[in-house]
Design an enzyme around this catalytic site. Structure first.
Site, PDB file in Angstrom:
ATOM      1  N   HIS A  92      16.457  73.085 -44.785  1.00 50.15           N
ATOM      2  CA  HIS A  92      16.247  72.332 -43.545  1.00 50.15           C
ATOM      3  C   HIS A  92      16.659  70.867 -43.738  1.00 50.15           C
ATOM      4  O   HIS A  92      17.335  70.290 -42.898  1.00 50.15           O
ATOM      5  CB  HIS A  92      14.774  72.394 -43.119  1.00 50.15           C
ATOM      6  CG  HIS A  92      14.274  73.770 -42.844  1.00 50.15           C
ATOM      7  ND1 HIS A  92      14.709  74.519 -41.779  1.00 50.15           N
ATOM      8  CD2 HIS A  92      13.378  74.537 -43.509  1.00 50.15           C
ATOM      9  CE1 HIS A  92      14.095  75.688 -41.787  1.00 50.15           C
ATOM     10  NE2 HIS A  92      13.284  75.729 -42.830  1.00 50.15           N
ATOM     11  N   ASP A 145      11.799  61.980 -51.102  1.00 48.99           N
ATOM     12  CA  ASP A 145      10.452  62.522 -51.046  1.00 48.99           C
ATOM     13  C   ASP A 145       9.824  61.949 -49.783  1.00 48.99           C
ATOM     14  O   ASP A 145      10.064  60.792 -49.427  1.00 48.99           O
ATOM     15  CB  ASP A 145       9.626  62.155 -52.281  1.00 48.99           C
ATOM     16  CG  ASP A 145       8.377  63.045 -52.408  1.00 48.99           C
ATOM     17  OD1 ASP A 145       8.379  64.169 -51.864  1.00 48.99           O
ATOM     18  OD2 ASP A 145       7.403  62.616 -53.037  1.00 48.99           O
ATOM     19  N   THR A 146       9.087  62.799 -49.110  1.00 45.51           N
ATOM     20  CA  THR A 146       8.503  62.435 -47.829  1.00 45.51           C
ATOM     21  C   THR A 146       7.021  62.732 -47.841  1.00 45.51           C
ATOM     22  O   THR A 146       6.594  63.741 -48.404  1.00 45.51           O
ATOM     23  CB  THR A 146       9.183  63.233 -46.687  1.00 45.51           C
ATOM     24  OG1 THR A 146      10.532  62.799 -46.573  1.00 45.51           O
ATOM     25  CG2 THR A 146       8.476  63.020 -45.359  1.00 45.51           C
ATOM     26  N   HIS A 181      11.687  59.664 -39.682  1.00 45.89           N
ATOM     27  CA  HIS A 181      11.584  58.956 -40.954  1.00 45.89           C
ATOM     28  C   HIS A 181      12.773  59.268 -41.856  1.00 45.89           C
ATOM     29  O   HIS A 181      13.405  58.367 -42.402  1.00 45.89           O
ATOM     30  CB  HIS A 181      10.277  59.362 -41.645  1.00 45.89           C
ATOM     31  CG  HIS A 181      10.069  60.849 -41.624  1.00 45.89           C
ATOM     32  ND1 HIS A 181       9.857  61.543 -40.449  1.00 45.89           N
ATOM     33  CD2 HIS A 181      10.074  61.775 -42.600  1.00 45.89           C
ATOM     34  CE1 HIS A 181       9.735  62.834 -40.718  1.00 45.89           C
ATOM     35  NE2 HIS A 181       9.872  63.002 -42.008  1.00 45.89           N
TER      36      HIS A 181
END
Length: 194
Positions: free
Chosen positions: A12, A69-70, A177
């Site tokens: 994704h 990285d989220t 974001h």
């Protein structure tokens, strides 16, 4: 066309970022470079995790790359799940389990303010650069929409009435974001073109 590896196994994320790079770079996957191991995320910050993954690819495969990285940071939960967003409900890393745990944790909570934050580390020919994207919003009281992934069905960005999961990929990428961090990355990469 210059090659660049996106250090992720998340299809994704790969699709989102490929769309934003608009054919400016040939985006390689970890499989394309022969990396079949899971990249460790052992740091206690998003920046640390994105750096750890990018450095691993650069050190072991000598390929220019970027990693992200989220985290979803919820005010009423003192910033949780944060760096643990992907495995909030356990090591199975299930989006549904994570969302259900989040909704349970916020039961009866009036303050539903939250923000998504993405940190990207780029290593280009050995030089390291970091980019960040933030979007603020709130957590819905239940699931809405069937697009996207992760916490998208419960995150309503400020200025909108729909969750990320109710938006098209184009709409989400314009304000998300990851979209904002990737736009910073893309601006930087375009600035290098001669």
């Amino acid at each position: 066309m210059k090659k660049l590896c996106f250090a992720t196994n998340n299809r994704h994320k790969l699709a989102e970022v490929s769309q934003m790079l608009e054919g400016k770079y040939e985006l390689l996957t970890l499989q394309d470079i022969g990396c079949h191991e899971d990249l460790a995320e052992e740091q206690d910050t998003l920046e640390g995790n994105s750096r750890q993954k990018a450095e691993y690819v650069w050190d072991n495969y000598n390929v220019s790359c970027f990693a992200d990285d989220t985290g979803l940071e919820v005010e009423a939960l003192n910033g949780a799940p944060g760096v643990y967003s992907a495995r909030y409900a356990g090591p199975q890393r299930s989006d549904a389990d994570n969302i259900n745990k989040l909704l349970d944790s916020l039961q009866g909570q009036e303050n539903r303010r939250a923000r998504f934050r993405t940190s990207i580390t780029l290593i280009l020919d050995g030089q390291q650069h970091q980019f960040e994207g933030i979007v603020t919003g709130s957590i819905a009281t239940g699931w809405k929409g069937d697009k996207g992934f992760g916490y998208d069905p419960v995150f309503i960005p400020d200025g909108h009435e729909r969750t990320f999961a109710q938006m098209s990929a184009e709409e989400k990428n314009a304000i998300s974001h990851r979209g904002r961090a990737t736009q910073e990355l893309v601006r930087f990469l375009k600035g290098l073109e001669v």
